[in-house]
Design a protein around this motif. Structure first.
Motif, PDB file in Angstrom:
ATOM      1  N   THR A   1      -0.057 -26.522  28.455  1.00 28.04           N
ATOM      2  CA  THR A   1      -1.338 -26.977  29.020  1.00 28.04           C
ATOM      3  C   THR A   1      -2.330 -25.847  29.272  1.00 28.04           C
ATOM      4  O   THR A   1      -3.412 -26.099  29.771  1.00 28.04           O
ATOM      5  CB  THR A   1      -1.174 -27.781  30.336  1.00 28.04           C
ATOM      6  N   GLU A   2      -1.997 -24.607  28.899  1.00 23.97           N
ATOM      7  CA  GLU A   2      -2.893 -23.483  29.138  1.00 23.97           C
ATOM      8  C   GLU A   2      -3.393 -22.889  27.817  1.00 23.97           C
ATOM      9  O   GLU A   2      -3.005 -23.326  26.732  1.00 23.97           O
ATOM     10  CB  GLU A   2      -2.186 -22.406  29.962  1.00 23.97           C
TER      11      GLU A   2
ATOM     12  N   SER B   1      -5.067 -22.891  22.579  1.00 21.31           N
ATOM     13  CA  SER B   1      -4.747 -23.743  23.722  1.00 21.31           C
ATOM     14  C   SER B   1      -3.528 -24.588  23.363  1.00 21.31           C
ATOM     15  O   SER B   1      -3.522 -25.263  22.324  1.00 21.31           O
ATOM     16  CB  SER B   1      -5.934 -24.651  24.064  1.00 21.31           C
TER      17      SER B   1
ATOM     18  N   ASN C   1      -9.673 -24.751  28.863  1.00 19.47           N
ATOM     19  CA  ASN C   1      -8.865 -23.567  28.551  1.00 19.47           C
ATOM     20  C   ASN C   1      -9.675 -22.546  27.763  1.00 19.47           C
ATOM     21  O   ASN C   1      -9.606 -21.335  28.019  1.00 19.47           O
ATOM     22  CB  ASN C   1      -7.622 -23.966  27.755  1.00 19.47           C
TER      23      ASN C   1
ATOM     24  N   ARG D   1      -4.778 -18.985  25.785  1.00 18.94           N
ATOM     25  CA  ARG D   1      -4.799 -17.533  25.788  1.00 18.94           C
ATOM     26  C   ARG D   1      -5.714 -17.044  24.671  1.00 18.94           C
ATOM     27  O   ARG D   1      -5.844 -17.687  23.627  1.00 18.94           O
ATOM     28  CB  ARG D   1      -3.397 -16.937  25.599  1.00 18.94           C
TER      29      ARG D   1
ATOM     30  N   ALA E   1      -6.034 -30.868  32.982  1.00 17.31           N
ATOM     31  CA  ALA E   1      -6.229 -29.704  32.115  1.00 17.31           C
ATOM     32  C   ALA E   1      -6.710 -30.157  30.740  1.00 17.31           C
ATOM     33  O   ALA E   1      -6.335 -31.238  30.266  1.00 17.31           O
ATOM     34  CB  ALA E   1      -4.926 -28.925  31.994  1.00 17.31           C
TER      35      ALA E   1
ATOM     36  N   ARG F   1     -12.329 -20.903  30.089  1.00 14.19           N
ATOM     37  CA  ARG F   1     -11.711 -19.993  31.058  1.00 14.19           C
ATOM     38  C   ARG F   1     -11.305 -18.681  30.395  1.00 14.19           C
ATOM     39  O   ARG F   1     -11.526 -17.594  30.951  1.00 14.19           O
ATOM     40  CB  ARG F   1     -10.489 -20.670  31.684  1.00 14.19           C
ATOM     41  N   ASN F   2     -10.725 -18.750  29.203  1.00 14.54           N
ATOM     42  CA  ASN F   2     -10.271 -17.530  28.536  1.00 14.54           C
ATOM     43  C   ASN F   2     -11.429 -16.707  28.002  1.00 14.54           C
ATOM     44  O   ASN F   2     -11.385 -15.476  28.039  1.00 14.54           O
ATOM     45  CB  ASN F   2      -9.286 -17.890  27.424  1.00 14.54           C
TER      46      ASN F   2
END
Length: 202
Positions: A8-9, A171, A113, A11, A108, A116-117
């Motif tokens: 769910t995140e 993501s 994602n 990078r 989320a 945010r990144n």
């Protein structure tokens, strides 16, 4: 260098021209939303629609390129150990998508994602349509789409080579209401590779 993308995140990594980057489905059955932005101007981004026009395919074959909204090559697909089911049609999930699916509060999303990144790198951009790796959305003869579970297996991977310096974002899609992830999102991994396809020590 290996970077785990928790379920769910998202990078982000910076990738040099000529460097390879691999996305691995660690447990199987997980969709990854992939975004890429030109390092010298993040207003230029990997474009699904321009790529379809360049390749005349719903998804490039190994050896073919993904292009930007300025029609410049940004990534080349160099290896795919998965069953080869990926998507260039579906937008990134976002808060409005989850509200439409009946979620009353926060959920989320791939759009969040990404934002945010990129913010973590001091960058702000709108959300382009992603490359949805391991996502299975077949098109029927009548034009209807089906939202099917991913059939990627544990440790299946897809590898790209950067055609320009870029910011590469993945993501691990949080979608658990539509069955593309089997209703249970799991982690992915990003590997930055050296010229011999080994893991870079950078």
């Amino acid at each position: 260098m290996r970077l785990i993308v928790p379920a769910t995140e998202g990078r982000a990594v910076k990738v040099r021209s000529g460097q390879r980057v691999r996305v691995t489905d660690l447990e199987g059955g997980q969709v990854g939303d992939v975004f890429a932005f030109a390092a010298d101007d993040v207003n230029e981004h990997l474009s699904a629609s321009h790529t379809r026009a360049a390749t005349s395919r719903l998804f490039p074959a190994v050896g073919e390129q993904f292009v930007t909204d300025r029609r410049r090559p940004i990534l080349t697909l160099v290896e795919d150990t998965s069953p080869g089911r990926h998507d260039l049609l579906i937008a990134a999930c976002d808060p409005a998508r989850y509200r439409a699916l009946g979620v009353p509060g926060f959920h989320a999303s791939c759009a969040d994602n990404l934002a945010r990144n990129m913010a973590g790198l001091g960058l702000a951009i709108p959300t382009p349509q992603p490359v949805n790796v391991f996502m299975r959305i077949p098109v029927a003869d009548d034009g209807r789409l089906s939202w099917l579970n991913s059939i990627s297996r544990p440790n299946d991977s897809i590898t790209f080579e950067a055609a320009m310096d870029c910011v590469f974002v993945v993501s691990a899609c949080p979608q658990d209401l539509v069955g593309i992830n089997g209703h249970e999102p799991t982690p992915l991994a990003i590997d930055l590779l050296d010229g011999r396809q080994g893991v870079s020590e950078q």
